[in-house]
Design a protein around this motif. Structure first.
Motif, PDB file in Angstrom:
ATOM      1  N   ASP A  11       4.859  -9.196  13.187  1.00  0.00           N
ATOM      2  CA  ASP A  11       5.385  -8.219  12.125  1.00  0.00           C
ATOM      3  C   ASP A  11       6.654  -9.084  11.577  1.00  0.00           C
ATOM      4  OD1 ASP A  11       3.754  -6.309  12.535  1.00  0.00           O
ATOM      5  OD2 ASP A  11       4.907  -4.862  13.743  1.00  0.00           O
ATOM      6  N   LEU A  12       7.295  -9.549  12.430  1.00  0.00           N
ATOM      7  CA  LEU A  12       8.670 -10.399  11.975  1.00  0.00           C
ATOM      8  C   LEU A  12       8.259 -11.455  11.085  1.00  0.00           C
ATOM      9  CD1 LEU A  12      11.696 -11.117  12.250  1.00  0.00           C
ATOM     10  CD2 LEU A  12      11.105 -12.714  14.390  1.00  0.00           C
ATOM     11  N   VAL A  13       7.272 -12.160  11.495  1.00  0.00           N
ATOM     12  CA  VAL A  13       6.764 -13.225  10.539  1.00  0.00           C
ATOM     13  C   VAL A  13       6.322 -12.657   9.278  1.00  0.00           C
ATOM     14  CG1 VAL A  13       5.344 -15.311  10.234  1.00  0.00           C
ATOM     15  CG2 VAL A  13       6.229 -15.122  12.386  1.00  0.00           C
TER      16      VAL A  13
ATOM     17  N   ALA B  14      -1.103 -31.376  13.116  1.00  0.00           N
ATOM     18  CA  ALA B  14      -1.495 -32.222  11.950  1.00  0.00           C
ATOM     19  C   ALA B  14      -0.804 -31.737  10.693  1.00  0.00           C
ATOM     20  CB  ALA B  14      -2.996 -32.115  11.838  1.00  0.00           C
ATOM     21  N   ALA B  15      -0.595 -30.504  10.583  1.00  0.00           N
ATOM     22  CA  ALA B  15      -0.049 -30.020   9.338  1.00  0.00           C
ATOM     23  C   ALA B  15       1.168 -30.532   9.172  1.00  0.00           C
ATOM     24  CB  ALA B  15      -0.270 -28.465   9.655  1.00  0.00           C
ATOM     25  N   MET B  16       2.040 -31.016  10.381  1.00  0.00           N
ATOM     26  CA  MET B  16       3.330 -31.361  10.198  1.00  0.00           C
ATOM     27  C   MET B  16       3.582 -32.614   9.215  1.00  0.00           C
ATOM     28  SD  MET B  16       4.816 -28.891  11.881  1.00  0.00           S
ATOM     29  CE  MET B  16       6.526 -29.473  12.326  1.00  0.00           C
ATOM     30  N   HIS B  17       2.206 -33.195   8.993  1.00  0.00           N
ATOM     31  CA  HIS B  17       2.591 -34.408   8.359  1.00  0.00           C
ATOM     32  C   HIS B  17       2.843 -34.203   6.807  1.00  0.00           C
ATOM     33  CE1 HIS B  17       1.362 -37.260  11.352  1.00  0.00           C
ATOM     34  NE2 HIS B  17       0.033 -36.300  11.682  1.00  0.00           N
ATOM     35  N   TYR B  18       2.705 -32.904   6.452  1.00  0.00           N
ATOM     36  CA  TYR B  18       2.757 -32.419   5.000  1.00  0.00           C
ATOM     37  C   TYR B  18       4.348 -32.138   4.748  1.00  0.00           C
ATOM     38  CZ  TYR B  18      -2.215 -32.239   4.859  1.00  0.00           C
ATOM     39  OH  TYR B  18      -3.778 -32.685   4.848  1.00  0.00           O
ATOM     40  N   LEU B  19       4.705 -32.511   3.617  1.00  0.00           N
ATOM     41  CA  LEU B  19       5.956 -31.668   3.325  1.00  0.00           C
ATOM     42  C   LEU B  19       5.786 -30.397   3.241  1.00  0.00           C
ATOM     43  CD1 LEU B  19       6.996 -33.963   0.333  1.00  0.00           C
ATOM     44  CD2 LEU B  19       7.657 -34.217   2.793  1.00  0.00           C
ATOM     45  N   MET B  20       6.574 -29.623   3.797  1.00  0.00           N
ATOM     46  CA  MET B  20       6.334 -27.976   4.267  1.00  0.00           C
ATOM     47  C   MET B  20       7.560 -27.324   3.379  1.00  0.00           C
ATOM     48  SD  MET B  20       6.112 -26.532   8.054  1.00  0.00           S
ATOM     49  CE  MET B  20       4.907 -28.020   8.687  1.00  0.00           C
ATOM     50  N   THR B  21       6.820 -26.385   2.715  1.00  0.00           N
ATOM     51  CA  THR B  21       7.707 -25.202   2.411  1.00  0.00           C
ATOM     52  C   THR B  21       8.043 -24.205   3.272  1.00  0.00           C
ATOM     53  OG1 THR B  21       5.680 -23.868   1.709  1.00  0.00           O
ATOM     54  CG2 THR B  21       6.691 -25.272   0.147  1.00  0.00           C
ATOM     55  N   PRO B  22       8.943 -23.306   2.976  1.00  0.00           N
ATOM     56  CA  PRO B  22       9.110 -22.221   4.229  1.00  0.00           C
ATOM     57  C   PRO B  22       8.075 -21.263   4.148  1.00  0.00           C
ATOM     58  CG  PRO B  22      11.183 -22.521   2.586  1.00  0.00           C
ATOM     59  CD  PRO B  22       9.952 -23.658   2.157  1.00  0.00           C
ATOM     60  N   TRP B  23       7.338 -21.239   3.182  1.00  0.00           N
ATOM     61  CA  TRP B  23       5.825 -20.277   3.172  1.00  0.00           C
ATOM     62  C   TRP B  23       5.064 -21.046   4.133  1.00  0.00           C
ATOM     63  CZ3 TRP B  23       0.812 -21.218   1.987  1.00  0.00           C
ATOM     64  CH2 TRP B  23      -0.008 -19.957   2.017  1.00  0.00           C
ATOM     65  N   GLN B  24       4.860 -22.429   4.085  1.00  0.00           N
ATOM     66  CA  GLN B  24       3.915 -22.990   4.934  1.00  0.00           C
ATOM     67  C   GLN B  24       4.222 -23.077   6.219  1.00  0.00           C
ATOM     68  OE1 GLN B  24       2.918 -26.932   3.602  1.00  0.00           O
ATOM     69  NE2 GLN B  24       0.839 -27.002   4.362  1.00  0.00           N
ATOM     70  N   ALA B  25       5.712 -23.248   6.503  1.00  0.00           N
ATOM     71  CA  ALA B  25       6.276 -23.109   7.936  1.00  0.00           C
ATOM     72  C   ALA B  25       5.847 -21.840   8.402  1.00  0.00           C
ATOM     73  CB  ALA B  25       7.520 -23.411   7.987  1.00  0.00           C
ATOM     74  N   LEU B  26       5.940 -20.847   7.571  1.00  0.00           N
ATOM     75  CA  LEU B  26       5.769 -19.356   8.215  1.00  0.00           C
ATOM     76  C   LEU B  26       4.266 -19.176   8.528  1.00  0.00           C
ATOM     77  CD1 LEU B  26       8.509 -17.665   5.987  1.00  0.00           C
ATOM     78  CD2 LEU B  26       8.369 -17.520   8.462  1.00  0.00           C
ATOM     79  N   GLN B  27       3.618 -19.879   7.541  1.00  0.00           N
ATOM     80  CA  GLN B  27       1.961 -19.790   7.910  1.00  0.00           C
ATOM     81  C   GLN B  27       1.685 -20.245   9.215  1.00  0.00           C
ATOM     82  OE1 GLN B  27      -0.126 -17.979   6.174  1.00  0.00           O
ATOM     83  NE2 GLN B  27       1.614 -17.550   4.751  1.00  0.00           N
ATOM     84  N   LEU B  28       2.195 -21.207   9.705  1.00  0.00           N
ATOM     85  CA  LEU B  28       2.071 -22.037  10.732  1.00  0.00           C
ATOM     86  C   LEU B  28       2.516 -20.929  12.014  1.00  0.00           C
ATOM     87  CD1 LEU B  28       2.828 -25.934  10.258  1.00  0.00           C
ATOM     88  CD2 LEU B  28       0.479 -24.764  10.503  1.00  0.00           C
ATOM     89  N   ALA B  29       3.630 -20.582  11.725  1.00  0.00           N
ATOM     90  CA  ALA B  29       4.284 -19.492  12.930  1.00  0.00           C
ATOM     91  C   ALA B  29       3.163 -18.397  12.837  1.00  0.00           C
ATOM     92  CB  ALA B  29       5.604 -19.025  12.423  1.00  0.00           C
ATOM     93  N   LEU B  30       2.807 -17.852  11.639  1.00  0.00           N
ATOM     94  CA  LEU B  30       1.877 -16.670  11.566  1.00  0.00           C
ATOM     95  C   LEU B  30       0.510 -16.986  12.482  1.00  0.00           C
ATOM     96  CD1 LEU B  30       1.554 -13.697  10.690  1.00  0.00           C
ATOM     97  CD2 LEU B  30       0.579 -14.711   8.744  1.00  0.00           C
ATOM     98  N   GLU B  31       0.188 -18.130  12.388  1.00  0.00           N
ATOM     99  CA  GLU B  31      -1.151 -18.503  12.854  1.00  0.00           C
ATOM    100  C   GLU B  31      -1.136 -18.335  14.313  1.00  0.00           C
ATOM    101  OE1 GLU B  31      -2.582 -22.093  11.453  1.00  0.00           O
ATOM    102  OE2 GLU B  31      -3.107 -21.379   9.233  1.00  0.00           O
ATOM    103  N   GLY B  32       0.172 -19.183  14.946  1.00  0.00           N
ATOM    104  CA  GLY B  32       0.207 -19.082  16.222  1.00  0.00           C
ATOM    105  C   GLY B  32       0.517 -17.750  16.874  1.00  0.00           C
ATOM    106  N   GLU B  33       1.349 -17.051  16.337  1.00  0.00           N
ATOM    107  CA  GLU B  33       1.462 -15.465  16.876  1.00  0.00           C
ATOM    108  C   GLU B  33       0.107 -14.636  16.761  1.00  0.00           C
ATOM    109  OE1 GLU B  33       4.256 -15.120  18.307  1.00  0.00           O
ATOM    110  OE2 GLU B  33       5.648 -16.259  17.380  1.00  0.00           O
TER     111      GLU B  33
END
Ligand code: ZN
Length: 175
Positions: free
Chosen positions: A148-150, A94-113
């Protein structure tokens, strides 16, 4: 969270491998989606990072398949990995509908990890089977590296202006 129940229901190594396989397969999909998003917004640097992560998760997924030596792993994964919501590493589509900044993309990555890390940590701390404990500990170590990488990427791509009302995860400081 819902993943916890699925994790605690795992009682043998085959099911654990299948759950781990699904988690990694979802991670591959997530990072490919995020890489595509970053390409759309002409951030080739972060797109490349996500492509690298997708490759790393692909390798991990295939390693799990080899270790499991289980021809039924994909169908087993679908039986085992019956989360009530999404799989632990699956991106919030659902979050992919938004225009995504790098920061926001990384938040999604972080949540998944973090969800994946939590999943394996709960297995490691709850199982009484030494074989499962050993495997779960290995997955914990892998996912901790990804977290840690994210975090290190987030230092490079900090949160944009105050207008973002996205509050990813204020609770967990990096340990
Ligand atoms: Zn991961």
């Amino acid at each position: 969270m819902s993943a916890t129940k699925a994790g605690l229901a795992i009682t043998n190594a085959a099911d654990l491998f299948a759950a781990a396989y699904q988690i990694e397969a979802d991670a591959v999909e997530r990072y490919e989606l995020l890489a595509g998003q970053m390409e759309t917004f002409n951030n080739s640097e972060l797109a490349a990072v996500f492509r690298d992560l997708a490759r790393a998760e692909t390798i991990h997924r295939d390693e799990i398949r080899r270790l499991a030596a289980d021809e039924e792993i994909e169908s087993r994964a679908k039986t085992v990995a019956k989360w009530e919501g999404d799989s632990p590493e699956q991106v919030d589509l659902a979050a992919m509908h938004y225009l995504m900044t790098p920061w926001q993309a990384l938040q999604l990555a972080l949540e998944g990890e973090k969800r994946a890390l939590d999943f394996f940590q709960r297995i490691a701390s709850s199982t009484s089977d030494p074989e499962i404990k050993k495997l779960a500990d290995e997955f914990v170590a892998e996912e901790a590296e990804h977290v840690d990488l994210v975090y290190s990427l987030l230092r490079k791509y900090p949160k944009p202006g105050e207008s973002w009302d996205y509050d990813p995860d204020p609770a967990t400081p990096q340990g």
